[in-house]
Design an enzyme around this catalytic site. Structure first.
Site, short mmCIF file in Angstrom:
data_model
loop_
_atom_site.label_atom_id
_atom_site.label_comp_id
_atom_site.label_asym_id
_atom_site.label_seq_id
_atom_site.Cartn_x
_atom_site.Cartn_y
_atom_site.Cartn_z
CE LYS A 193 19.38 60.26 46.26
NZ LYS A 193 20.07 60.78 45.87
CE LYS B 294 20.77 57.09 47.83
NZ LYS B 294 21.73 57.50 47.19
ZN LIG Z 1 22.53 62.81 42.24
#
Ligand SMILES: [Zn+2]
Length: 324
Positions: free
Chosen positions: A196, A249
């Protein structure tokens, strides 16, 4: 050789199509808020709402009917505190939603995924426990693990089919796995947000989930967008710790990372087409600069082609209607 021979008509093009996109590949995120009959629009994300539990059930029914693969639940608690207590409360907002959704026949056709993080529940908006000295602050890794584990267990008990830690603390996957096993939840899979990146594309989400950090930023725990090799190490570690699936992501600015992960590991991979990706497409649709249906499907197909098995997307319903 004439490559155009195989592009001559639709049946030929269908026959040689390399990548598929189906409603079942899509996961629809929902933002659950307290109250009844509430559908508050998110101004930066047309078509996305904060939903009370009863409204979320209606969304679930529609999603199931469209053949969508699952739902990813985020919560907007009544109150926030330093620790993020609302994340693991027996009667927390996501726990309430899970219990209610589980009673709906729609849940038989959907995978209910609960986002495991603290940022929606902490008063400071960071994803973990914060220690401060003067102007300096730190999101304290190890004390956070216990809070995340507690959250995952409480969500699984409330009916989550899958728990999805998104905080990017080190060691959270093994902490959550241990806690789930100890609670007799050996069958609950972990979908870890393994890579992420600290991204500007999360902007609109913070309005939707009311989770903007009150000070500082998230760059001490989310990854530097420049680092592909580091992403591979994160993925390896999460799998070693027991992640059953991984989530990447954002999607579009990081398709090379999705591709690299696909070639490296054999676990199922999801990619999250994040709020900013959705919002910028919508801004172009509103201006009439891009064709809604075609650009939406192309953006999703690109993520599948990069190697994602499934896609978390705010377009899930719109895309499923066209694909179904
Ligand atoms: Zn968070």
């Amino acid at each position: 050789m004439r490559m155009r021979r195989m592009r001559r008509n639709q049946p030929l093009r269908d026959l040689v199509r390399e990548t598929s996109l189906e409603p079942g590949d899509l996961i629809y995120p929902l933002f659950i808020c307290p109250g009844k009959g509430i559908r508050n629009p998110i101004s930066s994300m047309p078509g996305v709402f904060n939903l009370s539990v009863d409204e979320a059930v209606r969304e679930a029914e529609e999603a199931a009917q469209l053949g969508i693969g699952g739902l990813l639940l985020f919560g907007l608690p009544e109150t926030k505190d330093e620790q993020g207590t609302g994340a693991w409360e027996e009667n927390g907002i996501v726990q309430q939603a899970l219990r209610t959704l589980k009673q709906s026949p729609a849940s038989k056709k959907l995978v209910l995924i609960a986002d495991v993080c603290l940022c929606e529940y902490t008063s400071h908006g960071h994803c973990g426990a914060v220690t401060k000295s003067g102007d300096e602050f730190d999101v304290d890794n190890d004390p956070t693990l216990e809070l995340l584990a507690r959250t995952a267990v409480s969500q699984a008990k409330a009916g989550a089919d899958v728990v999805a830690p998104s905080d990017m603390m080190d060691g959270r996957v093994s902490a959550i796995r241990k806690a789930l096993d100890a609670a007799g939840l050996k069958q609950t899979p972990i979908l870890s947000y393994a890579s992420k990146f600290a991204s500007a594309f999360y902007g609109p989400f913070r309005e939707a989930a009311d989770s903007a950090p009150q000070f500082g930023d998230r760059r001490s725990y989310q990854m530097d967008g420049a680092n592909l090799r580091e992403a591979m190490r994160e993925i390896d570690l999460d799998i070693e710790e027991g992640a059953d699936m991984i989530l990447m992501k954002p999607a579009m600015p990081y398709l090379d990372v999705v591709r690299a992960a696909r070639e490296r590991v054999d676990v199922p991979i999801g990619a999250y087409q994040v709020s900013g990706e959705y919002s910028m497409l919508h801004a172009a649709f509103e201006k009439g600069w891009l064709d809604h249906d075609r650009a939406m499907l192309e953006s999703l197909l690109g993520i599948r082609r990069a190697g994602a098995d499934f896609i978390v997307t705010y377009f899930a319903k719109d895309a499923a209607k066209l694909l179904g």
